[in-house]
Design a protein around this motif. Structure first.
Motif, PDB file in Angstrom:
ATOM      1  N   ASP A 533       0.931  -1.140   0.036  1.00 21.57           N
ATOM      2  CA  ASP A 533       0.025  -0.135   0.002  1.00 21.57           C
ATOM      3  C   ASP A 533       0.982   1.135   0.023  1.00 21.57           C
ATOM      4  N   SER A 534       2.031   1.046  -0.259  1.00 20.17           N
ATOM      5  CA  SER A 534       3.136   2.386  -0.009  1.00 20.17           C
ATOM      6  C   SER A 534       3.990   2.537  -1.327  1.00 20.17           C
ATOM      7  N   ILE A 535       4.223   3.628  -1.616  1.00 22.61           N
ATOM      8  CA  ILE A 535       5.403   3.658  -2.619  1.00 22.61           C
ATOM      9  C   ILE A 535       6.564   4.527  -1.965  1.00 22.61           C
ATOM     10  N   ALA A 536       6.440   4.751  -0.742  1.00 27.80           N
ATOM     11  CA  ALA A 536       7.344   5.305   0.114  1.00 27.80           C
ATOM     12  C   ALA A 536       8.786   4.858  -0.236  1.00 27.80           C
ATOM     13  N   THR A 537       9.823   5.656  -0.449  1.00 27.97           N
ATOM     14  CA  THR A 537      11.180   5.518  -0.765  1.00 27.97           C
ATOM     15  C   THR A 537      11.469   4.665  -1.754  1.00 27.97           C
ATOM     16  N   ARG A 538      10.592   4.452  -2.672  1.00 25.85           N
ATOM     17  CA  ARG A 538      10.701   3.558  -4.282  1.00 25.85           C
ATOM     18  C   ARG A 538      11.244   4.570  -5.110  1.00 25.85           C
ATOM     19  N   LYS A 539      12.230   4.312  -5.952  1.00 24.27           N
ATOM     20  CA  LYS A 539      12.964   4.942  -6.772  1.00 24.27           C
ATOM     21  C   LYS A 539      12.528   4.856  -8.168  1.00 24.27           C
ATOM     22  N   ILE A 540      12.129   6.141  -8.576  1.00 22.80           N
ATOM     23  CA  ILE A 540      11.572   5.831 -10.086  1.00 22.80           C
ATOM     24  C   ILE A 540      12.388   7.026 -11.034  1.00 22.80           C
ATOM     25  N   ALA A 541      12.709   6.608 -12.053  1.00 25.72           N
ATOM     26  CA  ALA A 541      13.042   7.048 -13.142  1.00 25.72           C
ATOM     27  C   ALA A 541      12.547   7.657 -14.284  1.00 25.72           C
ATOM     28  N   ILE A 542      12.909   8.907 -14.123  1.00 25.84           N
ATOM     29  CA  ILE A 542      11.835   9.592 -15.295  1.00 25.84           C
ATOM     30  C   ILE A 542      12.821   9.745 -16.503  1.00 25.84           C
ATOM     31  N   LEU A 543      12.514   9.245 -17.591  1.00 24.53           N
ATOM     32  CA  LEU A 543      13.233   9.312 -18.850  1.00 24.53           C
ATOM     33  C   LEU A 543      12.592  10.765 -19.604  1.00 24.53           C
ATOM     34  N   VAL A 544      13.716  11.555 -19.837  1.00 28.20           N
ATOM     35  CA  VAL A 544      13.377  12.714 -20.284  1.00 28.20           C
ATOM     36  C   VAL A 544      14.330  13.236 -21.510  1.00 28.20           C
ATOM     37  N   ALA A 545      13.942  13.962 -22.374  1.00 32.28           N
ATOM     38  CA  ALA A 545      14.956  14.575 -23.330  1.00 32.28           C
ATOM     39  C   ALA A 545      14.678  16.222 -23.180  1.00 32.28           C
ATOM     40  N   ASP A 546      15.533  16.721 -24.100  1.00 34.27           N
ATOM     41  CA  ASP A 546      15.238  18.271 -24.308  1.00 34.27           C
ATOM     42  C   ASP A 546      13.935  18.853 -24.426  1.00 34.27           C
ATOM     43  N   ALA A 547      13.058  18.058 -25.146  1.00 32.86           N
ATOM     44  CA  ALA A 547      11.964  18.673 -25.666  1.00 32.86           C
ATOM     45  C   ALA A 547      10.600  18.213 -24.829  1.00 32.86           C
ATOM     46  N   SER A 548      11.150  17.604 -23.650  1.00 31.20           N
ATOM     47  CA  SER A 548      10.189  17.106 -22.791  1.00 31.20           C
ATOM     48  C   SER A 548       9.470  18.147 -22.182  1.00 31.20           C
ATOM     49  N   ASP A 549       7.822  17.811 -21.900  1.00 30.06           N
ATOM     50  CA  ASP A 549       7.005  18.849 -21.391  1.00 30.06           C
ATOM     51  C   ASP A 549       7.241  18.996 -19.757  1.00 30.06           C
ATOM     52  N   ALA A 550       7.923  19.764 -19.471  1.00 34.50           N
ATOM     53  CA  ALA A 550       8.579  20.104 -18.008  1.00 34.50           C
ATOM     54  C   ALA A 550       7.247  20.151 -17.262  1.00 34.50           C
ATOM     55  N   GLY A 551       6.303  20.636 -17.469  1.00 38.71           N
ATOM     56  CA  GLY A 551       4.953  20.780 -16.610  1.00 38.71           C
ATOM     57  C   GLY A 551       4.652  19.500 -16.342  1.00 38.71           C
ATOM     58  N   GLU A 552       4.446  18.806 -17.401  1.00 37.63           N
ATOM     59  CA  GLU A 552       3.803  17.322 -17.127  1.00 37.63           C
ATOM     60  C   GLU A 552       4.713  16.208 -16.322  1.00 37.63           C
ATOM     61  N   VAL A 553       5.929  16.679 -16.439  1.00 34.12           N
ATOM     62  CA  VAL A 553       6.977  15.873 -15.701  1.00 34.12           C
ATOM     63  C   VAL A 553       6.888  16.156 -13.972  1.00 34.12           C
ATOM     64  N   GLU A 554       6.874  17.595 -14.206  1.00 31.76           N
ATOM     65  CA  GLU A 554       6.699  17.983 -12.510  1.00 31.76           C
ATOM     66  C   GLU A 554       5.412  17.612 -12.097  1.00 31.76           C
ATOM     67  N   ALA A 555       4.359  17.619 -12.721  1.00 28.27           N
ATOM     68  CA  ALA A 555       3.102  16.996 -12.026  1.00 28.27           C
ATOM     69  C   ALA A 555       3.005  15.638 -11.505  1.00 28.27           C
ATOM     70  N   VAL A 556       3.651  14.968 -12.482  1.00 17.69           N
ATOM     71  CA  VAL A 556       3.814  13.247 -11.972  1.00 17.69           C
ATOM     72  C   VAL A 556       4.756  13.418 -10.926  1.00 17.69           C
ATOM     73  N   ARG A 557       6.051  13.863 -10.942  1.00 15.83           N
ATOM     74  CA  ARG A 557       6.929  14.199 -10.026  1.00 15.83           C
ATOM     75  C   ARG A 557       6.606  14.267  -8.681  1.00 15.83           C
ATOM     76  N   GLN A 558       5.846  15.484  -8.830  1.00 14.89           N
ATOM     77  CA  GLN A 558       5.206  15.904  -7.334  1.00 14.89           C
ATOM     78  C   GLN A 558       4.375  14.846  -6.871  1.00 14.89           C
ATOM     79  N   ALA A 559       3.274  14.449  -7.720  1.00 10.67           N
ATOM     80  CA  ALA A 559       2.367  13.340  -7.409  1.00 10.67           C
ATOM     81  C   ALA A 559       2.988  12.037  -6.564  1.00 10.67           C
ATOM     82  N   LEU A 560       4.268  12.083  -7.134  1.00 13.78           N
ATOM     83  CA  LEU A 560       4.842  10.718  -6.586  1.00 13.78           C
ATOM     84  C   LEU A 560       5.722  10.893  -5.333  1.00 13.78           C
TER      85      LEU A 560
END
Ligand code: HDD
Length: 678
Positions: A533-560
């Motif tokens: 029931d928890s994702i606490a301390t799980r490590k998640i890689a976010i694969l991005v490139a120069d053209a990635s939509d930073a807003g979308e990435v930040e939104a998921v990153r924040q939720a996690l």
């Protein structure tokens, strides 16, 4: 004495070189430690150079013998607190009955077979040893992450360890049980079968020291104020759930980060994600000793939780890293015989032998009888006795007597009986024992298969598949056919289907004979039934490139990160990717170091081999894969054979919850990856 007292005790020994001047061990200041004393600039070095000789002598003696087993480990300080005083009915142990007390602890986690420099993520049992610095003296609970052991009698320990360690002629293989001598031992010693089932299961490849259970293994005894005993088994359960890696991943983690478990423990404590474990007990009244279909004194047996439920009694939090690995983690000396009033032994022949072995091993490892004076080993309870002298004595005893009884020192230090003050005295449990002096195992220790079957029956389908694969890997590395055949024969007494699957993989005819499966199970044994029931301390890689939509990435990153996960931005290059700061460059990262991956870049990464490999490998290892809408090309390039556990492609707001849920589930073991190559 309290937690602060332990801290003060350690403080007294802390040496800080900030702002100091270099001296010899005798306190004489040194002018230069780069050039030895010689006759002329190009002449011979002279013996008179006491600084050179001292420095080199100290270096030559830096190593102490590594532990003969459990050599590789990592430790941490913490504290334990019991929830309430409800155990007072069963024990006088102060730290188990007084909820106002915070007991300092040091825990050392370890692997068993490998040398000190071996990789963390091998298939092996993990040690889980806890030293409680209680007000009544040190109590050591020297357990493992599996609730049973390979053998029933301590006299077999040397044989077992010799068999599992590298083979004597060429010292191969390191930290591996997949070789002839271990399996030869197993085939000749069927009492190993229950533990072997655990060893072949995912319990042997934990995701983290913070995500594994711990067990005292033996049946111990609690003793109350009236001297009445109650049998007890100790269990640690991690707050984060019990999770494992997958075998193919383990093999790659060993190369990517041999310190995977050690680093994980260290980093989480450094960042304040303190590992927490709940202590539970199983209590059995003495009157019920013989009501089980196994012997409580047999360390190859569990008491199924369904028969005697776990009773949570307290919690342990690990909140401080050691400051010096050698001084603390390497020099800590555990001993099963370190008990405090209210905790006692049973006649388990494995436990009785351990009580001798640990004390003995510390003498050679730590160089003499004064090892309890090393700061990490010192009790916070005061120590006074007539044991004196010996190598490395740190105390300057003032008393003119070192014998008891004495009149010269007023009879001090006084025993309980001598002083008439029996408060806090350890009194051995009174047990009547009659019998002939014999070398013979009790017939009540004879059933080696029923609980191995219980374990097998309790596994989810994916756990069973992993066990079969583990047997095939291990036996696949055994050269002698006769050993494999005999192991398969033993498996027919565990479960016919298991034996048949292993036999098929080894190219042997389907075995016949064996014992019918009793059909009983214990759901609590399955990792599928542990909290997810928890994702606490799980490590998640976010694969991005120069053209990635930073807003979308930040939104998921924040939720996690709001849910306690740790996110790292992985991109084709270091520095910045658009407005995102890159944590790791993709060719220097590996999916095996993460629990899940979010795809947040499209075409640019779809054309990058390392990124495509990253995604496919994460998929092969059952990890949750989140896909932002723009990342569809990367998903397509990865060409995954199913969408199980693949969340999206979608917007951040649509996928965040579902992605987090998938990560909490840990792994999608039902993906069909048998023929899938990363
Ligand atoms: Fe042991 C270390 C756990 C059986 C002899 N053992 C050691 C450690 C753990 C265990 C966790 C590492 C402690 C640390 O971190 O320093 N051992 C177990 C468990 C066993 C067990 C759970 C069975 C229930 N052990 C066992 C037997 C013997 C030993 C039967 C000997 C007869 N064990 C030792 C040892 C070690 C040790 C040789 C090596 C280094 C040390 O003690 O301090 O004495």
């Amino acid at each position: 004495m309290t937690e602060d007292d332990k801290q003060r005790q350690l403080d007294a020994h802390r040496v800080d070189s900030d702002g100091t001047r270099y001296t010899t061990d005798q306190g004489v200041r040194v002018d230069d430690t780069d050039n030895s004393l010689s006759i002329g600039e190009r002449g011979p070095t002279i013996l008179e150079d006491f600084h050179f000789r001292e420095k080199t002598m100290r270096f030559d003696h830096e190593r102490i013998p590594e532990r003969v087993v459990h050599a590789r480990g990592a430790g941490a300080y913490g504290q334990f607190r019991v929830y309430d005083d409800s155990l007072a009915e069963y024990t006088v142990a102060d730290f188990l009955t007084d909820p106002s007390q915070v007991t300092p602890v040091f825990v050392r986690f370890s692997t068993v077979a490998g040398s000190r420099g071996s990789a963390d993520t091998v298939r092996d049992v993990r040690g889980f040893a806890t030293k409680f610095y209680t007000r009544q003296g040190n109590y050591d609970l020297v357990g493992n992450n599996m609730p049973v052991f390979f053998i029933q009698d301590a006299i077999k320990f040397a044989d077992f360890v010799h068999a599992v360690k590298p083979e004597p002629h060429n010292e191969i293989p390191q930290a591996q049980s997949a070789h002839d001598t271990l399996w030869d031992f197993v085939q000749l010693q069927p009492e190993t079968m229950h533990m072997i089932m655990w060893l072949m299961s995912d319990r042997a490849i934990p995701r983290s020291y913070r995500m594994m259970q711990g067990f005292g293994v033996h049946t111990f005894r609690l003793v109350n104020a009236q001297g009445k005993g109650t049998f007890v088994k100790f269990h640690w359960r991690p707050k984060l759930g019990t999770h494992s890696l997958v075998w193919d991943e383990v093999l790659r983690v060993q190369g990517n980060d041999p310190d995977f478990n050690r680093r994980d423990l260290w980093e989480n404590i450094e960042t304040g994600s303190y590992p927490e474990f709940e202590l539970s007990v199983q209590l059995v009244p003495e009157e019920d000793e013989h009501k089980f279909d196994f012997d409580l004194l047999d360390a190859t047996k569990i008491i199924p939780e369904e028969e005697v439920p776990l009773r949570p009694v307290g919690s342990m939090v690990l909140n401080r890293n050691p400051e010096n690995f050698f001084a603390e983690t390497e020099q800590i000396a555990f001993c099963t015989a370190n008990v405090v009033p209210g905790i006692d032994f049973t006649n388990d022949p494995l436990l009785q032998g351990r009580n001798f072995s640990y004390l003995d091993t510390q003498l050679i490892r730590l160089g003499g009888p004064n090892f309890p004076q090393i700061p990490i080993n010192r009790p916070v309870a005061p120590v006074h006795n007539d044991q004196r002298d010996g190598y490395h004595q740190h105390m300057i005893h003032q008393s003119r007597t070192s014998y008891s009884k004495n009149s010269i020192s007023g009879g001090c230090p006084m025993t309980g009986v001598g002083s008439g003050d029996m408060e806090g005295v350890f009194k051995h449990y009174t047990e009547r024992v009659d019998g002939n002096k014999i070398r013979k195992r009790s017939p009540s220790f004879e059933d080696h298969y029923s609980q191995a079957t219980l374990f097998w029956n309790s596994m989810a389908d994916w756990e069973k598949r992993h066990i079969v694969s583990a047997f095939l890997f291990e036996l696949g590395h055994v050269e002698r056919r006769s050993i494999k055949e005999k192991v398969v024969e033993h498996l027919t007494h565990v479960d016919q289907d298991l034996a048949a699957q292993v036999a098929a993989g080894l190219g042997m005819p389907a075995p016949s004979g064996g014992t019918p499966n009793h059909g009983k199970s214990s759901p609590a044994l399955s990792q599928a039934d542990q909290p997810h029931d928890s994702i606490a301390t799980r490590k998640i890689a976010i694969l991005v490139a120069d053209a990635s939509d930073a807003g979308e990435v930040e939104a998921v990153r924040q939720a996690l990160t709001d849910r306690g996960a740790i996110c790292e931005i992985v991109a084709p290059h270091e520095g910045e990717a658009g407005s995102l700061t890159v944590d790791r460059q993709v060719s220097a990262a590996s999916s095996v170091l993460y629990d899940a991956v979010l795809l947040a870049a499209g075409q640019d990464l779809a054309e990058t081999g390392d990124a495509v490999h990253f995604v496919r490998e994460a998929f092969k290892h059952g990890k949750a894969i989140g896909v932002l809408a723009d990342a569809r090309p990367l998903l397509e390039a990865a060409n995954l054979p199913s969408d199980l556990g693949v969340i999206g492609p979608d917007s951040a707001s649509a996928l965040a919850d579902q992605f987090a849920q998938a990560i909490a589930g840990h792994r999608f073991y039902d993906r069909d990856v048998a023929a899938f190559s990363a």
